[in-house]
Design a protein around this motif. Structure first.
Motif, mmCIF file in Angstrom:
data_model
loop_
_atom_site.group_PDB
_atom_site.id
_atom_site.type_symbol
_atom_site.label_atom_id
_atom_site.label_comp_id
_atom_site.label_asym_id
_atom_site.label_seq_id
_atom_site.Cartn_x
_atom_site.Cartn_y
_atom_site.Cartn_z
ATOM 1 N N UNK A 164 -7.766 18.279 2.094
ATOM 2 C CA UNK A 164 -8.414 17.269 1.250
ATOM 3 C C UNK A 164 -8.430 15.906 1.947
ATOM 4 N N UNK A 165 -7.309 15.621 2.644
ATOM 5 C CA UNK A 165 -7.174 14.362 3.372
ATOM 6 C C UNK A 165 -8.295 14.188 4.398
ATOM 7 N N UNK A 187 0.063 3.989 -13.395
ATOM 8 C CA UNK A 187 -0.297 2.810 -12.609
ATOM 9 C C UNK A 187 -1.386 2.007 -13.315
ATOM 10 N N UNK A 246 3.661 5.982 -5.567
ATOM 11 C CA UNK A 246 3.571 6.162 -7.020
ATOM 12 C C UNK A 246 2.394 7.057 -7.365
ATOM 13 N N UNK A 247 1.289 6.895 -6.647
ATOM 14 C CA UNK A 247 0.118 7.744 -6.902
ATOM 15 C C UNK A 247 0.455 9.196 -6.594
ATOM 16 N N UNK A 258 -5.906 2.843 -4.795
ATOM 17 C CA UNK A 258 -5.759 4.154 -4.154
ATOM 18 C C UNK A 258 -7.145 4.690 -3.772
ATOM 19 N N UNK A 296 4.690 10.107 3.836
ATOM 20 C CA UNK A 296 5.374 9.211 2.908
ATOM 21 C C UNK A 296 6.691 9.820 2.437
ATOM 22 N N UNK A 300 -4.272 12.183 -5.017
ATOM 23 C CA UNK A 300 -3.887 11.122 -4.087
ATOM 24 C C UNK A 300 -4.268 11.515 -2.658
ATOM 25 N N UNK A 301 -4.009 12.768 -2.311
ATOM 26 C CA UNK A 301 -4.344 13.238 -0.959
ATOM 27 C C UNK A 301 -5.840 13.143 -0.711
ATOM 28 N N UNK A 328 -4.089 8.131 -12.043
ATOM 29 C CA UNK A 328 -2.674 7.870 -11.812
ATOM 30 C C UNK A 328 -2.210 7.121 -13.053
ATOM 31 N N UNK A 344 -7.821 3.533 -0.380
ATOM 32 C CA UNK A 344 -6.602 3.588 0.427
ATOM 33 C C UNK A 344 -6.897 3.725 1.919
ATOM 34 N N UNK A 345 -7.951 4.463 2.245
ATOM 35 C CA UNK A 345 -8.266 4.693 3.668
ATOM 36 C C UNK A 345 -8.608 3.384 4.369
ATOM 37 N N UNK A 399 2.303 1.775 -3.541
ATOM 38 C CA UNK A 399 1.305 2.293 -4.478
ATOM 39 C C UNK A 399 1.004 3.752 -4.175
ATOM 40 N N UNK A 400 0.912 4.068 -2.890
ATOM 41 C CA UNK A 400 0.611 5.445 -2.503
ATOM 42 C C UNK A 400 1.715 6.390 -2.974
ATOM 43 N N UNK A 424 0.832 -1.196 0.000
ATOM 44 C CA UNK A 424 0.000 0.000 0.000
ATOM 45 C C UNK A 424 0.869 1.249 0.000
ATOM 46 N N UNK A 425 1.947 1.225 0.790
ATOM 47 C CA UNK A 425 2.826 2.396 0.822
ATOM 48 C C UNK A 425 3.441 2.662 -0.542
ATOM 49 N N UNK A 456 -7.794 11.011 -1.685
ATOM 50 C CA UNK A 456 -8.169 9.631 -1.390
ATOM 51 C C UNK A 456 -7.466 9.097 -0.150
ATOM 52 N N UNK A 457 -6.809 9.971 0.577
ATOM 53 C CA UNK A 457 -6.271 9.553 1.865
ATOM 54 C C UNK A 457 -4.794 9.233 1.874
ATOM 55 N N UNK A 458 -4.082 9.509 0.782
ATOM 56 C CA UNK A 458 -2.642 9.256 0.772
ATOM 57 C C UNK A 458 -1.946 10.358 1.573
ATOM 58 N N UNK A 459 -1.221 9.984 2.641
ATOM 59 C CA UNK A 459 -0.570 11.010 3.469
ATOM 60 C C UNK A 459 0.756 11.433 2.841
#
Ligand code: ADP
Ligand code: MG
Lengths: 281, 235
Positions: free
Chosen positions: B70-71, B91, A168-169, B99, A187, A177-178, B88, B102-103, A165-166, A162-163, A180-183
């Motif tokens: 946004x997060x 990917x 790369x996203x 993604x 990272x 990406x953010x 993306x 992801x949450x 992929x995050x 998951x990390x 959708x919850x990517x920190x």
């Protein structure tokens, strides 16, 4: 030119390639995913090498030093990234800033340990593996093992976790990406930390395999940059393959001409990559 | 569910939205229609917290969310299907969907969500290992929709989903959006294709030059002669 000599050159070239990949691993990751060309990576490698030396004089086994250095350098790398993002240092400025950091660390090393040549006496294992007429020193083989495992691990993490992929996203599209919850920030810090931890690991092996003097920091720029660019930014197996191509090229050049010609190989490749293949950047 | 109160957003010195107020209720599909440059993308991006808000308030489920990142907003169940899809692109299809979930909470439903979106878009199941950037425009839009659904949103913000798509695909996209509406997800749909959008919407707003110039049910909007001539006639 004997078969023994050629074979030995190939073998040493492949082993050098593993070292180049190990030393370039952190650099290629932060370059690709953080858009930071971290020249301080080279200085961190040597700082770790000198610290390994220092600890070895107090009887520390190099692996024990590594166990301490990896987390410490992880924190250093993350701290550097905090500053880089705080001051919004872009790719171009990062070259200049991190070159400055390199000079500062070099001065620091020179101040603490002087410019004299020093050498770690401790070996991981004495002697060499004999493969018919060819020799592979054990310490170098152990280094190769660490390099290949590190490259493999990074590849698995990037490709399948998951990390990864995050990350790369985040590279493709940070704001989406953010959403959708990517920190992103966490990272980035973790990746910078990892890059610097790889510098520490590389430094431990530099201490084991080479005689150290501070100015040698700069002698690694060409070969490692060539490895990273030829291998493709962010590509760990690319770096391994490129490192081996360069390593074998160097050792054959040495065997066929004179040792002094070896540095021509990475620099020629570097110039050719930049001219013929600029999108590699 | 979503309440926007006198929202002002600037791009640099130029103001793009000057006091926009809209509402989306539970289970409702609301369309925002308007010409190019009206400020529609600015509106959804500000709601998604990708753009900073200059003045005004955003409430989601009664809570003030104007200052969230946004997060944080995404964590409350708002998902964006951005203009131009913004996948993306390096990917694979399935990694894009990953993604989307992801949450932590969405991740626990990954398998079920994947089944759900693959049933909705069977072609994506076939192409799940393909790099998203190499798909056709219509398929990329499906990935963008599927990615948002993977997050199990309660409110979907959809920005011009039909931009640059062939007419036959456009009809499919509208069908899918109607399906999502029926599944109980509230939707704020940005569209230039007013006729099609108002067909599936419960209510509509017309945005022009950063202002809401008309609002009401599709029938009410149609009934206003000047509005119809100026904004709804084109398609
Ligand atoms: N990043 C930006 N910088 C400056 N001006 C922008 C930017 N994005 C949009 N604008 C301007 O804001 C206005 C609204 O744009 P936008 O929200 O994209 O409209 P729409 O989505 O309705 O076509 C336009 O006049 C546009 O030129
Ligand atoms: Mg727009």
């Amino acid at each position: 030119m004997s078969a023994t000599l050629i074979g030995q050159s190939l073998l040493s070239g492949l082993m050098s390639g593993c070292l180049y990949a190990l030393l370039g691993l952190g650099l290629t990751l932060t370059w690709k995913y953080l858009r930071i060309i971290n020249l301080a990576h080279f200085a961190l490698i040597f700082l770790a090498a000198y610290l390994t030396y220092e600890m070895s004089t107090r009887g520390w086994h190099p692996f024990l030093s590594a166990l301490l250095l990896l987390p410490v350098f992880f924190m250093l790398g993350a701290a550097q990234q905090v500053l880089m993002s705080r001051y919004k240092v872009d790719e171009f400025a990062s070259v200049i800033v991190t070159f400055g950091v390199t000079i500062i660390i070099e001065s620091l090393i020179q101040y603490v340990w002087s410019a004299d040549f020093i050498r770690v006496e401790k070996r991981l294992a004495r002697g060499s593996l004999e493969l018919g007429p060819w020799l592979a020193p054990w310490d170098q083989l152990i280094m190769c093992g660490f390099s290949i495992i590190a490259c493999l691990l990074v590849w698995v993490v990037l490709k399948h976790t998951w990390h990864g992929k995050a990350l790369r996203a985040q590279l493709d599209n940070p704001s989406i990406a953010a959403a959708f919850g990517v920190p992103n920030r966490k990272l980035s810090l973790a990746l910078a930390g990892m890059g610097s931890a790889f510098a520490a690991l590389g430094g431990v092996f530099i201490a084991l395999l080479f005689t150290l003097t501070p100015s040698q920091i700069y002698s690694w720029f060409g070969v490692i940059l060539a490895t990273v660019l030829l291998g493709g930014l962010g590509s760990t197996f690319g770096a391994l393959a490129a490192g081996m191509v360069i390593g074998v090229g160097e050792s054959l050049t040495m065997a066929l001409t004179a040792p002094a010609w070896a540095p021509i190989v990475p620099f020629t490749l570097l110039i050719l990559i930049l001219i013929l293949w600029p999108e590699r950047l | 569910m979503l309440k926007i109160d006198r929202l002002c957003v600037n791009h640099g010195l130029a103001s793009a939205l000057t006091g926009v107020s809209i509402e989306v209720n539970r289970n409702e599909l609301v369309a925002v229609i308007g010409p190019n440059g009206a400020g529609k993308t600015t509106l959804v991006n500000a709601i998604a917290r990708i753009l900073p808000v200059h003045a005004g308030d955003i409430f989601f489920e009664g809570e003030h969310v104007t200052n969230l990142s946004p997060l944080e907003l995404g964590a409350r169940g708002v998902a964006l299907i951005p203009e131009g899809r913004r996948l993306f692109t390096t990917m694979t299809v399935e990694e894009n969907l990953d993604i989307g979930c992801y949450r932590t909470l969405a991740r626990t439903h990954r398998a079920a969500s994947l089944d759900h979106v693959y049933d909705m878009f069977p072609v994506l199941r076939e192409r799940r290992k393909q790099i998203a950037g190499t798909l056709s425009g219509g398929q990329q839009q499906m990935v963008a929709i599927a990615r948002a659904l993977m997050s199990r949103p309660r409110l979907l913000l959809i920005d011009e989903p039909c931009l640059g798509l062939a007419p036959i695909i456009v009809s499919q996209v509208f069908e899918v959006i109607a399906m999502i509406r029926d599944s109980g997800v509230a939707i704020l749909l940005i569209e230039q294709n007013a006729v099609k959008a108002l067909k599936i919407a419960q209510r509509g707003y017309i945005l022009d030059c950063g202002n809401i110039v008309a609002q009401g049910s599709p029938a009410e909007l149609e009934a206003q002669g000047e509005i119809k001539a100026a904004y709804l006639g084109a398609h």
